[in-house]
Design a protein around this motif. Structure first.
Motif, PDB file in Angstrom:
ATOM      1  N   PRO A  65       0.780  -0.826   0.233  1.00 36.87           N
ATOM      2  CA  PRO A  65      -0.170  -0.224   0.339  1.00 36.87           C
ATOM      3  C   PRO A  65       1.070   1.780   0.004  1.00 36.87           C
ATOM      4  O   PRO A  65      -0.042   1.795  -0.768  1.00 36.87           O
ATOM      5  N   GLN A  66       2.049   1.111   0.436  1.00 34.39           N
ATOM      6  CA  GLN A  66       2.517   2.455   0.644  1.00 34.39           C
ATOM      7  C   GLN A  66       4.357   2.038  -0.531  1.00 34.39           C
ATOM      8  O   GLN A  66       4.814   0.550   0.133  1.00 34.39           O
ATOM      9  N   ASP A 248      -8.925  -5.371  -3.548  1.00 37.33           N
ATOM     10  CA  ASP A 248      -9.205  -4.197  -4.512  1.00 37.33           C
ATOM     11  C   ASP A 248      -8.440  -4.362  -6.201  1.00 37.33           C
ATOM     12  O   ASP A 248      -7.572  -4.528  -5.800  1.00 37.33           O
ATOM     13  N   TRP A 251      -5.590  -2.739  -8.138  1.00 36.42           N
ATOM     14  CA  TRP A 251      -4.329  -2.987  -7.364  1.00 36.42           C
ATOM     15  C   TRP A 251      -3.588  -4.463  -6.949  1.00 36.42           C
ATOM     16  O   TRP A 251      -3.257  -4.590  -6.743  1.00 36.42           O
ATOM     17  N   LEU A 270      -3.695  -5.633  -2.910  1.00 38.56           N
ATOM     18  CA  LEU A 270      -4.233  -5.920  -1.451  1.00 38.56           C
ATOM     19  C   LEU A 270      -5.948  -5.642  -1.394  1.00 38.56           C
ATOM     20  O   LEU A 270      -6.713  -6.172  -2.301  1.00 38.56           O
ATOM     21  N   HIS A 272      -9.477  -5.815   1.598  1.00 36.22           N
ATOM     22  CA  HIS A 272     -10.236  -4.562   2.710  1.00 36.22           C
ATOM     23  C   HIS A 272     -10.662  -5.496   3.025  1.00 36.22           C
ATOM     24  O   HIS A 272     -11.500  -6.237   2.762  1.00 36.22           O
ATOM     25  N   GLY A 279      -7.482  -3.693   6.730  1.00 36.67           N
ATOM     26  CA  GLY A 279      -6.707  -3.784   4.808  1.00 36.67           C
ATOM     27  C   GLY A 279      -5.752  -4.057   4.908  1.00 36.67           C
ATOM     28  O   GLY A 279      -4.645  -3.710   5.854  1.00 36.67           O
ATOM     29  N   GLY A 280      -4.888  -4.618   3.815  1.00 42.68           N
ATOM     30  CA  GLY A 280      -3.508  -4.666   4.070  1.00 42.68           C
ATOM     31  C   GLY A 280      -2.682  -5.295   2.236  1.00 42.68           C
ATOM     32  O   GLY A 280      -3.331  -5.874   1.670  1.00 42.68           O
ATOM     33  N   PRO A 281      -1.693  -6.146   2.112  1.00 44.63           N
ATOM     34  CA  PRO A 281      -0.814  -6.812   1.286  1.00 44.63           C
ATOM     35  C   PRO A 281      -1.862  -8.354   1.258  1.00 44.63           C
ATOM     36  O   PRO A 281      -1.194  -8.566   2.575  1.00 44.63           O
TER      37      PRO A 281
END
Length: 343
Positions: A65-66, A248, A251, A270, A272, A279-281
């Motif tokens: 996500p980042q 998601d 992505w 990702l 959620h 949420g996360g990877p």
């Protein structure tokens, strides 16, 4: 980049601890996972060739996500590369000399100065040759060191893993899977298995499910995402009533790959919770079990909103590589890295 970093301090501490012990010292590789020492002439490091190598090693990891770099670099000049630095687990030595080399060449050696270490040597006649190599073989260097780190984790998991996960997936799905040893929380249903470390910081989960194989269209992004969403909606509810895990889709990426010579479909992206804030990877592997005409899916996902997620997702992804289907139980998931030369 200064060499007197946390990495160097850590290495000095290890040496001092070893010096205080009795008996012969067994020199193991030091340093942290996903860190690499790069040594090359300062002029080359500051030139386009050095910048290209740095850009590759610090390129963003897909599916997070980042933005997070693939590796943390400690750079040193050749005269600084001695002592403690020669014991680091990942080392890249770059030599540029047109009087000695006519093309780009890569080689590597395991355990050169320490046990558990890998040293890659990149030689080239000039900066331009390195730039052309990096362009022709994108991510080759970073993928090499990533695979080395993955092999280390797989080796650790072969020695020490969650017995809870291993026993349940063997009984339920007749497959072998080595999950991290701290995954002791689980739920086992008829056709779905979930396990977690249930950590307050850096929570990682793993799931296993299977379904009948119908045709080649099964191994497409659309099919596997739809299957994932249907399975997760039914089996991974959120905290609030009516909430559930979803993908998601904007992505997510699908990458076909080979594991021990056999096809594997990799989804990465990702997740959620619909109706919730989590949420996360995630990353999943879909494998075809030809003996039983089914598709086996193993997936790992991370929930760590308070910290970087690189090492968490990479550790759980390494566990996915340990999946062995019927007929593969005696095989190892550790693969030999490859370093193609310039053509």
């Amino acid at each position: 980049m200064k060499t007197h970093s946390l990495l160097i301090s850590f290495l000095m501490l290890l040496v001092l601890m070893g010096a205080c012990s009795s008996g012969p010292i067994v020199r193991n590789a030091t340093g942290f996972a996903y860190e690499v020492v790069v040594t090359m002439n300062k002029a080359d490091w500051d030139a386009p060739a050095g910048k290209a190598i740095k850009a590759e090693l610090t390129s963003d990891i897909p599916g997070l996500p980042q933005a997070e770099p693939a590796f943390k670099i400690t750079y040193v000049t050749p005269d600084q590369f001695n002592g403690l630095l020669t014991y680091v687990r990942n080392i890249l030595i770059v030599k540029i000399d047109k009087t000695q080399y006519t093309k780009v060449s890569l080689s590597y050696e395991n355990n050169r100065w320490a046990k558990g270490q890998v040293v890659m040597v990149l030689t080239a006649p000039d900066d331009e040759a390195i730039l052309e190599y990096v362009k022709a073989h994108p991510r080759n260097i970073v993928d090499f060191f990533t695979k080395c780190e993955r092999n280390r984790t797989i080796g650790q998991l072969e020695k020490e893993h969650s017995v809870v996960v291993a026993n349940h997936v063997k009984d339920r799905f007749n497959v072998i899977l080595n999950a991290p040893g701290n995954m002791t929380y689980f739920r086992d249903t008829t056709d779905f298995f979930w396990a977690s470390n249930n950590a307050n910081t850096g929570r990682t989960d793993i799931v296993v499910y299977d379904f009948p194989y119908e045709d080649a269209d099964t191994f497409t992004a659309d099919y596997l995402i739809a299957k994932r969403d249907s399975v997760m909606k039914a089996n991974m509810p959120g905290t609030f009533p009516g909430s559930y895990m979803a993908t998601d889709t904007a992505w997510v990426t699908y990458t076909p790959t080979m594991i021990n010579g056999k096809y594997c479909g990799v989804l990465r992206g990702l997740w959620h919770m619909k109706g919730d804030m989590m949420g996360g990877p995630f990353v999943s592997h879909a494998r075809l079990d030809e003996k039983n005409n089914r598709v086996v899916v193993v997936e790992g996902f991370v929930f760590a909103p308070e910290t970087d997620k690189r090492n968490f997702i990479r550790r759980i992804e390494s566990a996915l590589y340990t999946l062995r289907l019927p007929g593969e139980f005696e095989e190892t998931a550790i693969e030999k890295p490859d370093v193609p030369e310039e053509k």
